[in-house]
Design an enzyme around this catalytic site. Structure first.
Site, PDB file in Angstrom:
ATOM      1  N   PHE A 162       0.807  -1.221   0.000  1.00  0.00           N
ATOM      2  CA  PHE A 162       0.000   0.000   0.000  1.00  0.00           C
ATOM      3  C   PHE A 162       0.838   1.268   0.000  1.00  0.00           C
ATOM      4  O   PHE A 162       0.326   2.349   0.296  1.00  0.00           O
ATOM      5  CB  PHE A 162      -0.926   0.007   1.222  1.00  0.00           C
ATOM      6  CG  PHE A 162      -1.951  -1.099   1.199  1.00  0.00           C
ATOM      7  CD1 PHE A 162      -3.143  -0.936   0.503  1.00  0.00           C
ATOM      8  CD2 PHE A 162      -1.718  -2.303   1.845  1.00  0.00           C
ATOM      9  CE1 PHE A 162      -4.089  -1.954   0.458  1.00  0.00           C
ATOM     10  CE2 PHE A 162      -2.654  -3.324   1.804  1.00  0.00           C
ATOM     11  CZ  PHE A 162      -3.846  -3.161   1.116  1.00  0.00           C
ATOM     12  N   PHE A 264      -8.214  12.484   1.916  1.00  0.00           N
ATOM     13  CA  PHE A 264      -8.664  12.203   0.546  1.00  0.00           C
ATOM     14  C   PHE A 264      -9.952  12.927   0.187  1.00  0.00           C
ATOM     15  O   PHE A 264     -10.788  12.433  -0.552  1.00  0.00           O
ATOM     16  CB  PHE A 264      -8.752  10.688   0.297  1.00  0.00           C
ATOM     17  CG  PHE A 264      -7.407  10.149  -0.108  1.00  0.00           C
ATOM     18  CD1 PHE A 264      -6.411  10.009   0.831  1.00  0.00           C
ATOM     19  CD2 PHE A 264      -7.121   9.854  -1.426  1.00  0.00           C
ATOM     20  CE1 PHE A 264      -5.140   9.601   0.467  1.00  0.00           C
ATOM     21  CE2 PHE A 264      -5.862   9.435  -1.800  1.00  0.00           C
ATOM     22  CZ  PHE A 264      -4.862   9.306  -0.847  1.00  0.00           C
ATOM     23  N   GLY A 272      -4.303  10.711 -10.393  1.00  0.00           N
ATOM     24  CA  GLY A 272      -3.523  10.065 -11.459  1.00  0.00           C
ATOM     25  C   GLY A 272      -2.645   9.007 -10.831  1.00  0.00           C
ATOM     26  O   GLY A 272      -2.975   8.461  -9.775  1.00  0.00           O
ATOM     27  N   CYS A 275      -1.504   3.655  -9.898  1.00  0.00           N
ATOM     28  CA  CYS A 275      -2.399   2.699  -9.216  1.00  0.00           C
ATOM     29  C   CYS A 275      -3.887   2.979  -9.388  1.00  0.00           C
ATOM     30  O   CYS A 275      -4.610   2.136  -9.916  1.00  0.00           O
ATOM     31  CB  CYS A 275      -2.057   2.639  -7.731  1.00  0.00           C
ATOM     32  SG  CYS A 275      -0.466   1.887  -7.439  1.00  0.00           S
ATOM     33  N   LYS A 278      -5.524   2.587 -12.894  1.00  0.00           N
ATOM     34  CA  LYS A 278      -5.361   1.206 -13.365  1.00  0.00           C
ATOM     35  C   LYS A 278      -6.214   0.229 -12.521  1.00  0.00           C
ATOM     36  O   LYS A 278      -6.897  -0.639 -13.069  1.00  0.00           O
ATOM     37  CB  LYS A 278      -3.871   0.841 -13.239  1.00  0.00           C
ATOM     38  CG  LYS A 278      -3.531  -0.601 -13.543  1.00  0.00           C
ATOM     39  CD  LYS A 278      -2.047  -0.870 -13.344  1.00  0.00           C
ATOM     40  CE  LYS A 278      -1.803  -1.465 -12.020  1.00  0.00           C
ATOM     41  NZ  LYS A 278      -1.026  -2.597 -11.818  1.00  0.00           N
TER      42      LYS A 278
HETATM   43  C1  UDX Z   1      -1.974   5.139  -4.086  1.00  0.00           C
HETATM   44  C2  UDX Z   1      -2.435   4.601  -2.730  1.00  0.00           C
HETATM   45  O1  UDX Z   1      -2.556   5.704  -1.803  1.00  0.00           O
HETATM   46  C3  UDX Z   1      -1.457   3.563  -2.209  1.00  0.00           C
HETATM   47  O2  UDX Z   1      -1.925   3.035  -0.979  1.00  0.00           O
HETATM   48  C4  UDX Z   1      -1.331   2.458  -3.261  1.00  0.00           C
HETATM   49  O3  UDX Z   1      -0.409   1.495  -2.846  1.00  0.00           O
HETATM   50  C5  UDX Z   1      -0.917   3.052  -4.595  1.00  0.00           C
HETATM   51  O4  UDX Z   1      -1.831   4.064  -4.994  1.00  0.00           O
HETATM   52  P1  UDX Z   1      -0.135   6.878  -4.942  1.00  0.00           P
HETATM   53  O5  UDX Z   1      -0.572   6.546  -6.331  1.00  0.00           O
HETATM   54  O6  UDX Z   1       1.328   6.955  -4.654  1.00  0.00           O
HETATM   55  O7  UDX Z   1      -0.728   5.814  -3.900  1.00  0.00           O
HETATM   56  O8  UDX Z   1      -0.762   8.317  -4.589  1.00  0.00           O
HETATM   57  P2  UDX Z   1      -1.827   8.970  -3.569  1.00  0.00           P
HETATM   58  O9  UDX Z   1      -1.113   9.813  -2.588  1.00  0.00           O
HETATM   59  O10 UDX Z   1      -2.765   7.985  -3.021  1.00  0.00           O
HETATM   60  O11 UDX Z   1      -2.588   9.961  -4.576  1.00  0.00           O
HETATM   61  C6  UDX Z   1      -3.180   9.472  -5.768  1.00  0.00           C
HETATM   62  C7  UDX Z   1      -3.779  10.599  -6.564  1.00  0.00           C
HETATM   63  O12 UDX Z   1      -4.926  11.132  -5.914  1.00  0.00           O
HETATM   64  C8  UDX Z   1      -2.866  11.787  -6.823  1.00  0.00           C
HETATM   65  O13 UDX Z   1      -2.973  12.174  -8.165  1.00  0.00           O
HETATM   66  C9  UDX Z   1      -3.386  12.861  -5.907  1.00  0.00           C
HETATM   67  O14 UDX Z   1      -3.135  14.163  -6.390  1.00  0.00           O
HETATM   68  C10 UDX Z   1      -4.867  12.554  -5.892  1.00  0.00           C
HETATM   69  N1  UDX Z   1      -5.572  13.033  -4.689  1.00  0.00           N
HETATM   70  C11 UDX Z   1      -5.291  12.492  -3.469  1.00  0.00           C
HETATM   71  C12 UDX Z   1      -6.560  13.997  -4.799  1.00  0.00           C
HETATM   72  O15 UDX Z   1      -6.859  14.479  -5.897  1.00  0.00           O
HETATM   73  N2  UDX Z   1      -7.231  14.376  -3.677  1.00  0.00           N
HETATM   74  C13 UDX Z   1      -6.965  13.869  -2.454  1.00  0.00           C
HETATM   75  O16 UDX Z   1      -7.632  14.282  -1.481  1.00  0.00           O
HETATM   76  C14 UDX Z   1      -5.969  12.904  -2.339  1.00  0.00           C
END
Ligand code: UDX
Length: 445
Positions: A162, A264, A272, A275, A278
């Protein structure tokens, strides 16, 4: 207790972080990848991607002689270890389902090594795979090519990862929980003991379950987080249409309800990365195969595909015809503290602006090299935020890097032709910027 030797197959974010984390605590690791450039860089103490802390961890592991990377030598790595982690990629196919070709290739190699092994060996699947991949496809390949029995001669676990990019090392060293999927007790106990040896007093909650449940835990978690984002973006889009509303306050108010939590709920131009997009697509397709159409997940995905275009919709409230207009893009990576451009909203925004005939200059502290592979010479690349916005008709903030957050109203007023700012991440001070510039942000009017 003696520390087992570990082999790790696949040196992406997950594989490399797992390798340096275990070796930082005295475990001996042999890691394998198919990419010579990656292997050479890692053996020279440099990760091939930008990630805070990783190079320091890597250098220490190499100095302590606890990590060694080899090219393609899977069988040797398995023979020289007691536990093997599979961490190869499971990319999307065109229809959104996951491509298991790398998993199948490495599993076959692992099985061939098992055939020649006299002692019990544990295989742990860390790659993200859809439910029942471990206990059907992977197990079958292992048994077929090793001529041994799963659960008796060798063990098999599914242990999803994760970690988040940008805080990958921190997350690996302090995970919220460990999901330990196993269909026999011996495999489960062996992996549980490994994590107890690694985390000791700080062992996080370990959830022991079956392999398909473990596989689903990963998809369910990522899909839920993506749902939260598409949900708050929906409310933000509604806010946009109601005068005197503020999505920031709505999200804050919601977050105080501890059943919801404030995390979140940052509205913006969508998620984007490698993960969320996809995984959500893979779960939609997998459910369809099981004869279940998930309307919820389909909507989450659709909302997110459209959300980056909100930035352009807002820009066009100020400049209707974007032909020949000079637009600055601040931030390119899918989120701050990474150079990763996979599924970044910046790609959708830039392509749409190019289609509309705009001239684009971009700035990102880390992702420019990766962006050049996508846009080549279709856009201009600036070396600083100020250079990027200089003489521009408008700018769009796409990624919330700290140096972009620090920009002041004067920076825009002094340098831009017209200080039109579309803040896709809601990072600048609304009251102040509204007074001094043409400042438009998602979900606030
Ligand atoms: C995610 C999961 O959090 C992680 O547990 C998993 O293993 C892989 O996918 P990651 O892709 O590194 O991790 O990024 P994350 O910090 O979760 O953010 C994902 C996307 O959501 C980013 O583009 C971020 O800008 C966006 N985001 C996140 C928002 O638009 N709003 C939010 O409140 C939080």
């Amino acid at each position: 207790m003696q520390k087992p030797k570990i082999s790790i197959i696949g040196l992406g974010y997950v594989g490399l972080c797992t390798a340096v984390a275990f070796s930082s605590r005295g475990f001996s690791i042999v890691a394998v990848d198919v990419d010579k450039k990656k292997v050479d860089m890692i053996n020279n103490g440099k990760a091939y991607f930008y990630e805070p802390q990783i190079d320091d961890f890597l250098k220490k592991s190499l100095k302590d002689n606890l990590l060694y990377c080899t090219l393609n030598q899977i069988q040797k790595a398995v023979l020289n270890s007691e536990i093997t982690f599979i961490a190869v990629g499971t990319p999307s196919k065109k229809n959104g389902s996951i491509d298991l070709k790398y998993i199948k290739q490495v599993t076959k190699q692992i099985a061939k090594a098992l055939k020649n092994k006299k002692t019990y060996h544990l295989i742990v699947v860390k790659s993200t795979v859809t439910p029942q991949t471990t206990n059907t496809i992977i197990k079958n390949i292992l048994e077929k090519y090793s001529n041994k029995r799963c659960g008796v001669d060798f063990g098999l676990c599914m242990n999803p990862e994760f970690l988040r990019q940008g805080s990958a090392i921190k997350d690996t060293m302090n995970p919220d929980r460990i999901i330990l999927g196993a269909d026999d007790q011996k495999s489960a106990n062996m992996l549980e003991n490994l994590y107890k040896q690694f985390y000791r007093k700080n062992t996080p909650p370990i959830i022991k379950t079956t392999t398909p449940t473990a596989e689903l835990c990963k998809y369910a978690s990522n899909s839920f987080l993506a749902t939260k984002i598409s949900y708050i973006n929906t409310i933000a889009n509604i806010c946009q249409k109601i005068p005197n509303t503020n999505i920031g306050i709505v999200a804050k108010a919601m977050g105080f309800d501890n059943r919801i939590s404030p995390k979140f709920l940052r509205a913006g131009i969508g998620y984007g990365g490698s993960c969320f997009p996809k995984d959500i697509k893979a779960l939609i397709i997998h459910s369809k195969k099981l004869n279940y159409k998930s309307q919820l997940l389909e909507s989450v995905d659709k909302i997110n595909i459209n959300q980056p275009l909100k930035a352009i919709e807002l820009l066009q409230t100020q400049i209707k015809d974007l032909k020949q207009k000079q637009i600055a893009i601040l931030g390119l990576s899918f989120k701050p503290n990474t150079d990763d451009m996979r599924e970044a909203p910046s790609i959708i925004i830039i392509n749409d602006l190019l289609e509309k005939g705009a001239k684009i200059t971009v700035y990102d502290p880390k992702a420019t090299t990766n962006a050049k592979k996508i846009f080549v010479d279709k856009i201009q690349y600036a070396k600083s935020p100020i250079e990027c916005i200089k003489n521009k008709d408008a700018c769009i903030i796409v990624t919330e890097w700290s140096e972009i957050k620090k920009l002041k109203t004067q920076d825009f007023k002094k340098n831009m032709k017209t200080p039109i700012i579309i803040d896709g991440r809601r990072i600048l001070d609304f009251q102040e910027f509204k007074k001094e510039t043409t400042y438009i942000t998602i979900g606030q009017s």
